[in-house]
Design an enzyme around this catalytic site. Sequence first.
Site, PDB file in Angstrom:
ATOM      1  N   CYS A  71       0.859  -1.188   0.000  1.00 20.21           N
ATOM      2  CA  CYS A  71       0.000   0.000   0.000  1.00 20.21           C
ATOM      3  C   CYS A  71       0.891   1.233   0.000  1.00 20.21           C
ATOM      4  CB  CYS A  71      -0.906  -0.003   1.225  1.00 20.21           C
ATOM      5  SG  CYS A  71      -1.964   1.447   1.351  1.00 20.21           S
ATOM      6  N   CYS A 195      -5.443   6.017  -3.573  1.00 21.87           N
ATOM      7  CA  CYS A 195      -4.719   4.741  -3.510  1.00 21.87           C
ATOM      8  C   CYS A 195      -3.322   4.972  -4.070  1.00 21.87           C
ATOM      9  CB  CYS A 195      -5.448   3.659  -4.307  1.00 21.87           C
ATOM     10  SG  CYS A 195      -4.534   2.114  -4.439  1.00 21.87           S
TER      11      CYS A 195
END
EC number: 5.1.1.7
Length: 255
Positions: A71, A195
């Site tokens: 991530c 994101c």
Amino acid sequence: MKFYKYQGTGNDFVMIDDRENRFDDQDLALVSRLCDRKFGIGADGLILIRNHPKYNFEMIYFNADGSQSMCGNGARCAVAFAEFLGIIGEKTHFLAIDGDHEALIKEGLVELKMGNVSGIDQVKTDCFVNTGSPHHIRFVDQIEEYPVVEEGRKIRYDQRYSPGGTNVNFIQPISSDEIFVRTYERGVEDETLSCGTGVTAAAIAFAQDQKAATVKIKTRGGNLSVRFRRNADGTLEDIWLIGPAQQVFAGQIDL
């Protein structure tokens, strides 16, 4: 348990200082409960900061459903958290699920060096880029009105990406060096405000004809930028994801 909450362009994370290895990282139900916005703290993911003999620290990342992946925004928040804890200064070298990463903290922004990317795969009229997490990319018009959740869910569960699935990014160019990106994120199973690995993949796809580029990215959660260099064989190196990371609050929760 003491916890902290961080956000990076609207991507939010429960952060835990686990240098004494007290958190049971096999209890995925606990991870999901802590990330639950109704019955827990609420977050897109949970991050543990642990000691590592070869690096400044190790980041253990979980999606809200307990699954694991890289991530980008989470890693930027982990760097900011490590600085807060006094583990690092302005520079760091740390370990994540996809390997080691470098990062810098400059003028309130966290600059994260992403892993190298092998290239771009065409998927009919769309494309696919793996930036530590898999990302399907589609260029669209009128992105503000686009049904991101409905269309993203179809692609996320497409047989092509079985069994793990993929994240899905929808892109609309704004100018020659700026794009608007919206993302359907697997593990969250919804649209997220931003994101990190997704905007990195989107920037690479957008500037796929350039040998080197810096792309500005607008998301619903804020602004980021990505710079990279493309080799003659199509591989990409020196990929940096740049943006803010902020501590929102700290608290304590009974487990």
